[in-house]
Design a protein around this motif. Structure first.
Motif, short mmCIF file in Angstrom:
data_model
loop_
_atom_site.label_atom_id
_atom_site.label_comp_id
_atom_site.label_asym_id
_atom_site.label_seq_id
_atom_site.Cartn_x
_atom_site.Cartn_y
_atom_site.Cartn_z
N MET A 75 58.18 72.02 70.10
CA MET A 75 57.08 72.05 70.86
C MET A 75 56.30 71.00 71.27
N SER A 76 56.53 69.86 70.27
CA SER A 76 55.93 68.73 70.42
C SER A 76 56.85 67.46 70.30
N PRO A 77 56.52 66.62 70.87
CA PRO A 77 57.47 65.25 71.06
C PRO A 77 57.49 64.71 69.27
N PHE A 78 56.49 64.97 68.71
CA PHE A 78 56.45 64.26 67.40
C PHE A 78 56.99 65.15 66.33
N ASP A 79 57.58 66.14 66.77
CA ASP A 79 58.34 67.17 65.59
C ASP A 79 59.90 67.24 66.06
N GLY A 80 60.60 66.43 65.44
CA GLY A 80 62.03 66.48 65.66
C GLY A 80 62.66 65.71 66.95
N LYS A 81 64.05 65.76 67.04
CA LYS A 81 64.55 65.28 68.14
C LYS A 81 64.84 66.12 69.34
N PRO A 82 64.98 65.45 70.68
CA PRO A 82 65.11 66.38 71.90
C PRO A 82 66.47 66.94 72.10
N GLU A 156 63.55 57.35 72.61
CA GLU A 156 62.03 57.33 72.43
C GLU A 156 62.10 57.08 71.16
N VAL A 157 60.50 56.60 70.96
CA VAL A 157 60.02 56.00 69.85
C VAL A 157 58.84 56.58 69.34
N ILE A 158 58.55 56.90 67.99
CA ILE A 158 57.42 57.25 67.56
C ILE A 158 56.62 56.16 66.58
N THR A 159 55.61 55.79 67.09
CA THR A 159 54.69 54.50 66.56
C THR A 159 53.43 55.19 65.64
N PRO A 160 53.59 54.92 64.22
CA PRO A 160 52.31 55.62 63.46
C PRO A 160 51.18 54.94 64.10
N GLY A 161 50.02 55.73 64.00
CA GLY A 161 48.65 55.14 64.21
C GLY A 161 48.42 53.97 63.49
N GLY A 162 47.67 52.93 64.22
CA GLY A 162 47.40 51.51 63.63
C GLY A 162 48.78 50.62 63.50
N THR A 186 60.53 51.57 82.05
CA THR A 186 59.37 52.74 82.18
C THR A 186 58.84 53.05 80.78
N TYR A 187 57.73 53.39 80.26
CA TYR A 187 57.28 53.99 79.23
C TYR A 187 56.28 55.31 79.66
N TYR A 188 57.01 56.33 79.04
CA TYR A 188 56.07 57.47 79.22
C TYR A 188 55.18 57.88 77.80
N HIS A 189 54.11 57.83 77.83
CA HIS A 189 53.16 57.68 76.55
C HIS A 189 52.84 59.27 76.14
N ARG A 190 52.79 59.50 74.83
CA ARG A 190 51.96 60.50 74.70
C ARG A 190 51.21 60.22 73.20
N PHE A 191 50.13 61.00 72.79
CA PHE A 191 49.30 60.80 71.53
C PHE A 191 49.24 62.06 70.71
N HIS A 192 49.07 61.78 69.36
CA HIS A 192 48.97 62.85 68.47
C HIS A 192 47.82 62.32 67.53
N LEU A 238 51.56 57.15 68.30
CA LEU A 238 51.89 57.27 70.00
C LEU A 238 53.60 57.43 69.80
N TYR A 239 53.90 58.37 70.78
CA TYR A 239 55.25 58.55 71.26
C TYR A 239 55.34 57.83 72.57
N TYR A 240 56.51 57.26 72.79
CA TYR A 240 56.83 56.91 74.07
C TYR A 240 58.25 57.17 74.48
N LEU A 241 58.74 57.55 75.69
CA LEU A 241 60.05 57.70 76.03
C LEU A 241 60.28 56.37 76.89
N ASN A 242 61.38 55.75 76.66
CA ASN A 242 61.73 54.45 77.44
C ASN A 242 63.00 54.81 78.42
N VAL A 243 62.63 54.50 79.53
CA VAL A 243 63.94 54.42 80.43
C VAL A 243 64.25 52.88 80.94
#
Length: 265
Positions: A75-82, A156-162, A186-192, A238-243
Motif C-alpha cells: 500500500m506504499s511504494p516504500f513497503d516491499g517489492k511491486p 525502482e529505487v529507494i533513496t533515504p532522506g539526506g 523518465t523518473y516518477y517521484h514519491r516521498f515519505h 525518496l522513491y522513484y520509478l525509472n523507465v
C-alpha cells in the motif's frame, strides 16, 4: 517551471501522461493512473510493449481476455517489492481497482519479439544496494536487460532522506556501444512522508541543457539527455520509478569525468 518537470494533475484517473510526441523524443512513454476502489483503467498496446507496475494497491488484471487475478500487495511504494505485468504489442488490458491503486503504465516500441503476456511477481525481482555512505540507495530491478523484452528497461529505487542518487552524475545519451548506450528516461517521484521534497538536475557537459528542479511527491521528470542526479532532503525518503528505452536494450552509462573520483572515495 522547467519544461522537463511534469506536475501530477489533481484528482483521479490518468494524472500523468508522457508520450514520445509530448516529450520530443522517440522511445519512452509513461502514464500514471490513480484509481479509487471500484474504478478501472484500460488500454491497448498497439505497436508498443507495456509494463504495468502496481506502485500501490491491489487490482484485478485482465489481459487479452485472460483473467490474471488480483495483483498487488503493498500500500506504499516504500513497503516491499511491486507486482507488475509485461504486455507485448497488440495486447488489450484492464485493471479494476480492489483498493485505491496507483498504476504506472510504462511503454516503448515493440520490435516484433512475440513475447507472451507475463505476470512479474515480487519473488521474481532482484534487489541490490548501490553506493556508500550518504550515496547509498536500494534498487529493485523490475524489467532489467537480462529479462525478456523488446525495448523497455524498468527499475525502482529507494533513496533515504539526506542521500543522493543517480550519483556521481552519469549519462546515457550516445549510441556508442560498448562505451555508452542511448536511453531516454523518465523518473516518477514519491516521498515519505509525502510533504517532503528533493532536487534533481539535468545537464549536459556544454550546459546547453542545465535544469535544476525542486521535486515533490507525484512529480515526473523527463531526461532526454545529459546527467541527471537527484537528492532527497533530510527526513524524507525518496522513491522513484525509472523507465528507459532506446535503439538498443542495454544500460551503459558514462560518468561525469570531474566527479568520477567519487567512485573510488
Amino acid at each position: 517551471m522547467s519544461k522537463l518537470l511534469i506536475k501530477a494533475a489533481p484528482g483521479k484517473g490518468r494524472v500523468a501522461h508522457v508520450t514520445p510526441e509530448s516529450a520530443g523524443w522517440t522511445y519512452v512513454g509513461f502514464d500514471l493512473h490513480k484509481l479509487d476502489e471500484g474504478q478501472s483503467a484500460s488500454g491497448t498496446t498497439g505497436d508498443k510493449e507495456v509494463c504495468l507496475v502496481f506502485v500501490t494497491g491491489k487490482g484485478r488484471v485482465v489481459a487479452n481476455g485472460d483473467d490474471l487475478g488480483i495483483l498487488g500487495t503493498r500500500m506504499s511504494p516504500f513497503d516491499g517489492k511491486p507486482w507488475s505485468v509485461y504486455l507485448p504489442e497488440g495486447a488489450e488490458w484492464s485493471v479494476a481497482a480492489e483498493t485505491a491503486v496507483e498504476l504506472a503504465v510504462c511503454s516503448a516500441p515493440g520490435l516484433g519479439g512475440g513475447l507472451p503476456v507475463r505476470v512479474i511477481s515480487p519473488d521474481d525481482l532482484g534487489q541490490e544496494t548501490r553506493g556508500k555512505g550518504t550515496n547509498t540507495r536500494y534498487v529493485t530491478n523490475i524489467l532489467p536487460e537480462n529479462e525478456p523484452a523488446d525495448s523497455l528497461l524498468v527499475v525502482e529505487v529507494i533513496t533515504p532522506g539526506g542521500h543522493t542518487s543517480s550519483y556521481p552524475p552519469h549519462k546515457h545519451d550516445q549510441d556508442n556501444l560498448p562505451a555508452e548506450s542511448y536511453l531516454e528516461e523518465t523518473y516518477y517521484h514519491r516521498f515519505h512522508p509525502p510533504q517532503g521534497f528533493g532536487f534533481q538536475r539535468v545537464y549536459t557537459d556544454d550546459r546547453s541543457l542545465d535544469e535544476a528542479m525542486a521535486i515533490e511527491d507525484g512529480d515526473v521528470v523527463m531526461v532526454p539527455k545529459g546527467y541527471h542526479p537527484c537528492a532527497a532532503c533530510h527526513g524524507y525518503d525518496l522513491y522513484y520509478l525509472n523507465v528507459m528505452a532506446g535503439p538498443k536494450r542495454t544500460w551503459k552509462f558514462h560518468n561525469a569525468a570531474e566527479h568520477e573520483w567519487l567512485m573510488k572515495a
